[in-house]
Enzyme design. Sequence first.
Site, PDB file in Angstrom:
ATOM      1  N   ASP A 253     -11.465   2.191   3.458  1.00  0.00           N
ATOM      2  CA  ASP A 253     -11.743   0.755   3.333  1.00  0.00           C
ATOM      3  C   ASP A 253     -13.253   0.493   3.225  1.00  0.00           C
ATOM      4  O   ASP A 253     -13.675  -0.616   2.909  1.00  0.00           O
ATOM      5  CB  ASP A 253     -11.222   0.004   4.574  1.00  0.00           C
ATOM      6  CG  ASP A 253      -9.870  -0.650   4.333  1.00  0.00           C
ATOM      7  OD1 ASP A 253      -9.548  -0.921   3.162  1.00  0.00           O
ATOM      8  OD2 ASP A 253      -9.155  -0.891   5.320  1.00  0.00           O
TER       9      ASP A 253
ATOM     10  N   GLN B  20      -4.784  -1.832   9.379  1.00  0.00           N
ATOM     11  CA  GLN B  20      -4.616  -3.161   8.791  1.00  0.00           C
ATOM     12  C   GLN B  20      -5.160  -4.235   9.746  1.00  0.00           C
ATOM     13  O   GLN B  20      -4.767  -4.291  10.899  1.00  0.00           O
ATOM     14  CB  GLN B  20      -3.126  -3.398   8.496  1.00  0.00           C
ATOM     15  CG  GLN B  20      -2.842  -4.666   7.731  1.00  0.00           C
ATOM     16  CD  GLN B  20      -3.423  -4.645   6.310  1.00  0.00           C
ATOM     17  OE1 GLN B  20      -3.310  -3.658   5.590  1.00  0.00           O
ATOM     18  NE2 GLN B  20      -4.048  -5.731   5.909  1.00  0.00           N
TER      19      GLN B  20
ATOM     20  N   LYS C 120       0.843  -1.208   0.000  1.00  0.00           N
ATOM     21  CA  LYS C 120       0.000   0.000   0.000  1.00  0.00           C
ATOM     22  C   LYS C 120       0.877   1.257   0.000  1.00  0.00           C
ATOM     23  O   LYS C 120       0.583   2.225  -0.703  1.00  0.00           O
ATOM     24  CB  LYS C 120      -0.955  -0.026   1.205  1.00  0.00           C
ATOM     25  CG  LYS C 120      -2.065  -1.055   1.025  1.00  0.00           C
ATOM     26  CD  LYS C 120      -2.848  -1.351   2.292  1.00  0.00           C
ATOM     27  CE  LYS C 120      -3.799  -2.537   2.032  1.00  0.00           C
ATOM     28  NZ  LYS C 120      -4.501  -2.990   3.232  1.00  0.00           N
TER      29      LYS C 120
END
Length: 283
Positions: A119, A96, A52
């Site tokens: 997200d 994460q 990322k």
Amino acid sequence: MAKLIDGKVISAAVKAEVAAETEELKKQGITPGLAVIIVGEDPASKVYVANKEKACQQMGFASFKYALPAETTQEELLELVKKLNEDPAVHGILCQLPLPRHLDEESVINTIVPEKDVDAFHPQNVGKIMIGNYDFLPCTPAGVMEMLKYENIDVNGKECVVIGRSNIVGKPMAMLLLHKNGTVTICHSRTKDLAEVCRRADILVAAVGRANFVTADMVKEGAVVIDVGINRLENGKLCGDVNFAEVEPKASYITPVPGGVGPMTIATLMKNTLTAAKKQNNL
Ligand code: NDP
């Protein structure tokens, strides 16, 4: 023989668009910024976070990485999220997952302000996805939809079967297929006669998390097979949920692992961060 849907090529096209738009945005003094929080030492999470960060650099984004020790407390983690919520240089925040077991993922997700929830895990964004009027697309399912679009695979009226009902992949995947007028069935560990249900699918999406789970007897001749799974074998190699060697000769289209859905997830994350930066600047 199936046509391979190449996630590397399609994600590169998406990222090129994002990079071009970012260049224009930067001329107006706006640099999209993504903050990534990782807690602990999970090796797979470290790889995802590094990918990322690399993508952010390619896009010309500002990237802020917070690598916290495994013993970080819930209060410390939420304090960081709240600080990032207030930081105008940060347009997107992601934490994460999975987190170490003593930390509550749900409260972290709920603490990220929906405007920065790139997200699309916050209940407000999940609700918007359900309604079909959303700001952020859920990264992995949206990546799959982009692949179908790129290959001109029409979902309208098709039998779609999604194996897996997680909040991250299975459920939003089913919803996006439904929005495109697919007739969608969601399967899970309690589904009776899974193979029979899967054989109905014109479009079969596997998001199970079990190596080589989908075998040839579960696939209709000519089906489009999308493999979301990322499983690490004992020999260290990555492998999907679909037994590629068996299924590929029966499918019309198939995604490989690696190089399939994985790169698309990151491309969508970049797109979402750009969207967040624009929205937060009223563009
Ligand atoms: P989860 O473990 O949260 O969900 C797995 C789903 O599979 C569950 O709904 C479970 O059913 C179902 N399942 C498990 N065993 C069976 C079975 N025997 N028969 C039918 N259904 C079964 O996983 P995720 O959704 O988070 O991820 C799925 C896979 O996708 C993983 O390999 C993950 O690594 C990968 N992934 C890949 C991404 C990418 O970018 N390519 C991004 C995110 C995930 P039940 O609900 O009944 O337990």
